[in-house]
Design an enzyme around this catalytic site. Sequence first.
Site, PDB file in Angstrom:
ATOM      1  CG  LEU A 386     -88.802 -25.685  -7.642  1.00  0.00           C
ATOM      2  CD1 LEU A 386     -88.524 -25.966  -9.116  1.00  0.00           C
ATOM      3  CD2 LEU A 386     -88.937 -26.995  -6.876  1.00  0.00           C
ATOM      4  CG  ASP A 387     -83.620 -25.087  -2.456  1.00  0.00           C
ATOM      5  OD1 ASP A 387     -84.478 -24.501  -1.776  1.00  0.00           O
ATOM      6  OD2 ASP A 387     -83.032 -26.120  -2.089  1.00  0.00           O
ATOM      7  CD  GLN A 388     -80.276 -17.873  -6.761  1.00  0.00           C
ATOM      8  OE1 GLN A 388     -80.107 -17.689  -5.557  1.00  0.00           O
ATOM      9  NE2 GLN A 388     -79.808 -17.048  -7.667  1.00  0.00           N
ATOM     10  CB  THR A 390     -83.679 -26.893  -7.184  1.00  0.00           C
ATOM     11  OG1 THR A 390     -82.929 -27.218  -6.010  1.00  0.00           O
ATOM     12  CG2 THR A 390     -84.442 -28.120  -7.637  1.00  0.00           C
TER      13      THR A 390
END
Length: 541
Positions: A386-388, A390
């Site tokens: 997951l994106d940082q 998110t």
Amino acid sequence: MEVLDGLSDLIGDDLSANYWYEGYCLQSGDLLRLPRTTLAETIARSLMQELAHDELYSREGKMYGILLVETPTAEKRVLKAFSGLLNGRSMVDGWVPPIPGREQVALDEARTLAELDAIKQELIILNQLPERQLYETAGQIYEQQLQEMSDHHRQHKYQRQQKRQSLYEALSQTALTTALAQLDQESRQDGIERRRLKQERDKVLRPLEEAIATANARIQHLKQKRKSLSRQLQAQMHAAYSLMNFLGQSVSLQQLMPSGLPTGTGDCCAPKLLHYAATHGLKPLAMAEFWWGSSSQDKIQGEFYGACAERCQPLMGFLLSGLKSHASILDFGSHVIYEDEWLIAVNKPAGLLSVPGRYFDTQDSVLSRLRHLLPDEKLLASVHRLDQDTSGILLLAKDRQTYRLLSQQFQQRQVYKLYEAVLAGVVSTDAGVINLPLWGDPQNRPYQQVDWQRGKPSVTQYREIATEGDCTRIEFIPLTGRTHQLRVHAADVRGLGVVILGDRFYGCTAGVSRLHLHARELRFQHPHSEATIHLQVKTPF
């Protein structure tokens, strides 16, 4: 000079950590940590709003920082600092002062800075030397003249060749010899003409070249002198600078880093804030640093950054000594939502990396925390990311076979993923499919953009949940798993045309504390029991 600010009643008390300042105690070897919490980021954003209303803070780009502290009377207060000098000043009312020691070398510093400024002015003059422009202009003129002459001489040569051919056919031997000699004389005359133009060029350009060479030699000398003066001043300042930690120990920067210090060590926000807190009996609770002003090559206004690897990180172990070790790694166990002997799933908080990055200040992540929490799980690996920024469900495997089997499910698009987001505007359709290929520019990572030639297929289903004022709450079901897929499909005008709330990377300017994107559901087949696992977590916004 008052440097302690009170806390606004409007600021919440979210102490979840999005980043950790950390270092090893020089005495015990214990890992010491200070968090950058959501509350600290909220306080920092409040400071950003103040900076935005004063042109003084926009003239130059630099790092700013805040430190949330507790006073001996248990009051929570805020310290703030800027890196280096602010418009040429080290002391500004309301801001933490520089680390003590600068005044001891103030006279030498003023003298050296004056000399450095004189060098700077001379370098400007030497780089703007009139002879440089004259040389370039004259050189272009002569180059053009030589080219035109070459074109004419080439034409003359061709004409002489044609004439020789006709002479061989029309003249007797005696007349032919005379005519060919005339043609040879014309050829020699062209050569003489070309040599004369080159001699004229050299006569004009050579003095200019000599003046430029002399200036360049002087420039190199001045640059070496500037470098030597800067190093000498830094060495004096580092020997004079004295840092204190929370054990009451005080040492010079030179003692802390005897092998050498980069320029500017000790002038960053974090050392200034922690030193001030230690010398005034204040207990640090959380810290946040951000860039403000014109963006630099690797810094963006309004973005948070960790301790710089060269100047601040080597000091952290000493500066944090005396603080109690933080139990955050063990506390992270509360984020685990599913675990068996083969796999583990966590509800990742926003701001935390899925896996460690390349550099020291990006080592804190879900994977690194779980490896501390579960030291026996040597093969623990994240199956997806997951994106940082998110939050939501992240799945990890405990062994290679489980990792391989789960990875296959993701690659074959057999895993159901559902995200919930809030968009910073109203969308025109309530449901549909977005099919826009995405490409990441290698020179501008991790930014993604729609590119029909180079992009990879990227497909997202969406459904509007509700309209909330000027915003839209929406569900995303990504059918592919590209970097920033949902964020670009939302922001691009060929998708929904409305950026996700808090996504400053793709253009959102709203003053919110986080990206409003959450991985809410994950459904997959257990790689060993073959049971359907359906994980769900609550959306935190």
